[in-house]
Design a protein around this motif. Structure first.
Motif, PDB file in Angstrom:
ATOM      1  N   THR A 189      53.771  40.448  21.884  1.00 35.07           N
ATOM      2  CA  THR A 189      54.160  40.559  23.479  1.00 35.07           C
ATOM      3  C   THR A 189      55.707  40.690  23.248  1.00 35.07           C
ATOM      4  N   LEU A 190      56.271  41.662  24.278  1.00 30.34           N
ATOM      5  CA  LEU A 190      57.536  41.770  24.139  1.00 30.34           C
ATOM      6  C   LEU A 190      58.037  41.764  25.594  1.00 30.34           C
ATOM      7  N   ALA A 191      59.130  40.937  25.890  1.00 28.71           N
ATOM      8  CA  ALA A 191      59.762  40.658  27.028  1.00 28.71           C
ATOM      9  C   ALA A 191      60.855  41.344  27.709  1.00 28.71           C
ATOM     10  N   TYR A 192      60.821  41.748  29.011  1.00 21.21           N
ATOM     11  CA  TYR A 192      62.105  42.706  29.211  1.00 21.21           C
ATOM     12  C   TYR A 192      62.763  42.214  30.631  1.00 21.21           C
ATOM     13  N   SER A 193      61.855  41.366  31.255  1.00 23.57           N
ATOM     14  CA  SER A 193      62.492  40.664  32.623  1.00 23.57           C
ATOM     15  C   SER A 193      63.799  40.105  32.407  1.00 23.57           C
ATOM     16  N   TRP A 194      64.747  40.321  33.525  1.00 20.78           N
ATOM     17  CA  TRP A 194      66.098  39.704  33.498  1.00 20.78           C
ATOM     18  C   TRP A 194      66.082  38.145  33.062  1.00 20.78           C
ATOM     19  N   TRP A 195      65.125  37.069  33.877  1.00 20.43           N
ATOM     20  CA  TRP A 195      65.048  35.953  33.768  1.00 20.43           C
ATOM     21  C   TRP A 195      64.413  35.567  32.345  1.00 20.43           C
ATOM     22  N   ASN A 196      63.906  36.199  31.427  1.00 16.43           N
ATOM     23  CA  ASN A 196      63.199  35.685  30.601  1.00 16.43           C
ATOM     24  C   ASN A 196      64.033  35.696  29.255  1.00 16.43           C
ATOM     25  N   THR A 197      64.129  34.295  28.816  1.00 11.41           N
ATOM     26  CA  THR A 197      65.044  34.173  27.575  1.00 11.41           C
ATOM     27  C   THR A 197      64.733  34.553  26.127  1.00 11.41           C
ATOM     28  N   HIS A 198      63.662  35.228  26.178  1.00 14.86           N
ATOM     29  CA  HIS A 198      63.019  35.443  24.929  1.00 14.86           C
ATOM     30  C   HIS A 198      63.161  36.979  24.699  1.00 14.86           C
ATOM     31  N   LYS A 199      64.071  37.883  25.390  1.00 19.03           N
ATOM     32  CA  LYS A 199      63.912  39.322  25.436  1.00 19.03           C
ATOM     33  C   LYS A 199      64.052  39.826  23.876  1.00 19.03           C
ATOM     34  N   GLY A 200      64.841  38.923  23.158  1.00 17.15           N
ATOM     35  CA  GLY A 200      65.202  39.447  21.807  1.00 17.15           C
ATOM     36  C   GLY A 200      64.053  39.077  20.674  1.00 17.15           C
ATOM     37  N   GLU A 201      63.140  38.344  21.161  1.00 18.71           N
ATOM     38  CA  GLU A 201      62.062  37.900  20.095  1.00 18.71           C
ATOM     39  C   GLU A 201      60.745  38.712  20.388  1.00 18.71           C
ATOM     40  N   ILE A 202      59.844  38.165  19.317  1.00 23.28           N
ATOM     41  CA  ILE A 202      58.491  38.874  19.517  1.00 23.28           C
ATOM     42  C   ILE A 202      57.447  37.634  19.457  1.00 23.28           C
ATOM     43  N   ARG A 203      56.958  37.746  20.286  1.00 21.67           N
ATOM     44  CA  ARG A 203      55.454  36.560  20.494  1.00 21.67           C
ATOM     45  C   ARG A 203      54.001  36.972  19.992  1.00 21.67           C
ATOM     46  N   ARG A 204      53.828  36.197  18.847  1.00 19.02           N
ATOM     47  CA  ARG A 204      52.484  36.248  18.298  1.00 19.02           C
ATOM     48  C   ARG A 204      51.636  35.220  19.045  1.00 19.02           C
ATOM     49  N   ALA A 205      50.545  35.599  19.571  1.00 24.40           N
ATOM     50  CA  ALA A 205      49.558  34.782  20.341  1.00 24.40           C
ATOM     51  C   ALA A 205      48.266  35.109  20.255  1.00 24.40           C
ATOM     52  N   THR A 206      47.447  34.171  20.749  1.00 27.89           N
ATOM     53  CA  THR A 206      46.081  34.588  20.813  1.00 27.89           C
ATOM     54  C   THR A 206      45.602  34.676  22.336  1.00 27.89           C
ATOM     55  N   LEU A 207      44.834  35.643  22.623  1.00 28.67           N
ATOM     56  CA  LEU A 207      44.766  35.960  24.099  1.00 28.67           C
ATOM     57  C   LEU A 207      43.264  36.509  24.223  1.00 28.67           C
ATOM     58  N   GLY A 208      42.924  36.003  25.513  1.00 22.60           N
ATOM     59  CA  GLY A 208      41.470  36.421  26.043  1.00 22.60           C
ATOM     60  C   GLY A 208      41.087  37.741  25.895  1.00 22.60           C
ATOM     61  N   LYS A 209      39.960  38.327  25.111  1.00 21.73           N
ATOM     62  CA  LYS A 209      39.458  39.271  24.670  1.00 21.73           C
ATOM     63  C   LYS A 209      39.309  40.392  26.059  1.00 21.73           C
ATOM     64  N   ASP A 210      38.995  40.036  26.965  1.00 17.54           N
ATOM     65  CA  ASP A 210      38.946  40.601  28.184  1.00 17.54           C
ATOM     66  C   ASP A 210      40.072  41.326  28.784  1.00 17.54           C
ATOM     67  N   GLY A 211      41.359  40.748  28.413  1.00 20.62           N
ATOM     68  CA  GLY A 211      42.526  41.365  28.916  1.00 20.62           C
ATOM     69  C   GLY A 211      42.669  42.680  28.600  1.00 20.62           C
ATOM     70  N   MET A 212      43.247  43.461  29.330  1.00 21.98           N
ATOM     71  CA  MET A 212      43.547  45.007  28.916  1.00 21.98           C
ATOM     72  C   MET A 212      44.849  45.118  28.529  1.00 21.98           C
TER      73      MET A 212
END
Length: 220
Positions: A189-212
């Motif tokens: 995941t990459l974040a872009y929104s003005w309020w997100n504090t993680h815009k400079g980071e990369i998220r590694r996550a496990t997510l449900g397989k049906d998400g597109m």
């Protein structure tokens, strides 16, 4: 050392029909490429509706069902299609795995102790080197000279989740082809929104397989 063999300007999209500058998929879509460390990646999100053998992909939705979103954002696929052995990437390419992403992150400078972690990772705003743009906001400012330093050109395509298009302009999610559990797979995941504090980071996550989500391919 980070290296890009292409201009980062959006005007390059108009030149994508030059075969010397692009890779073609099974239905004729053309993509820019970029070398980052020892890897070569597509510099655009996948847009195909067909596997390498020509058979139709079941998902492959354009964000918001708006044709104007196809070129900048590509298509959204669920993990079942992403992991299909027929391979939706161009010939000679594969959907990036969790290991491929970790190699990229190591090249960018994520600490070895954090590579295997889940959640938001990376110091020194490394994520902005992957983004086509990241405006300053009231809460954060960024070194604009480092925006898209890699040439990866990630854009906030959003996702399709339970039939709804959400988070366009605020997030992008990239599937990997790596399964985590019977119900989930690894994603970035990459974040872009003005309020997100993680815009400079990369998220590694496990997510449900049906998400597109969006898909990036790496050269084999």
């Amino acid at each position: 050392m980070l290296h890009t063999n292409l201009s980062l300007a959006d005007s390059l999209y108009e030149e994508m029909h030059d075969p010397e500058m692009s890779i073609q998929d099974s239905e004729g879509n053309l993509y820019r490429t970029v070398k980052i460390g020892a890897q070569t990646w597509l510099a655009d999100n996948l847009r195909t509706t067909r596997y390498q053998d020509g058979s139709l992909i079941r998902t492959a939705f354009i964000p918001e069902d708006d044709p104007d979103n196809l070129l900048p954002y590509g298509r959204l696929y669920d993990w079942h299609d992403v992991s299909d052995e027929r391979n939706l990437c161009p010939v000679g390419w594969r959907v990036a795995s969790d290991e491929d992403w970790k190699t990229l992150e190591h090249t960018l400078g994520i600490a070895e102790k954090d590579i295997e972690s889940t959640g938001w990772r990376g110091d020194d705003d490394i994520a902005i080197t992957l983004k086509a743009a990241q405006p300053d906001s009231l809460l954060r400012s960024f070194d604009q000279a480092r925006i898209n330093l890699t040439g990866f050109s990630a854009r906030p395509a959003g996702v399709k989740w339970k039939g709804w298009y959400i988070t366009q302009g605020a997030y992008t999610e990239f599937w990997t082809r790596t399964e985590a559990t019977p119900a989930k797979a690894f994603a970035r995941t990459l974040a872009y929104s003005w309020w997100n504090t993680h815009k400079g980071e990369i998220r590694r996550a496990t997510l449900g397989k049906d998400g597109m989500f969006s898909v990036r391919c790496v050269k084999e």
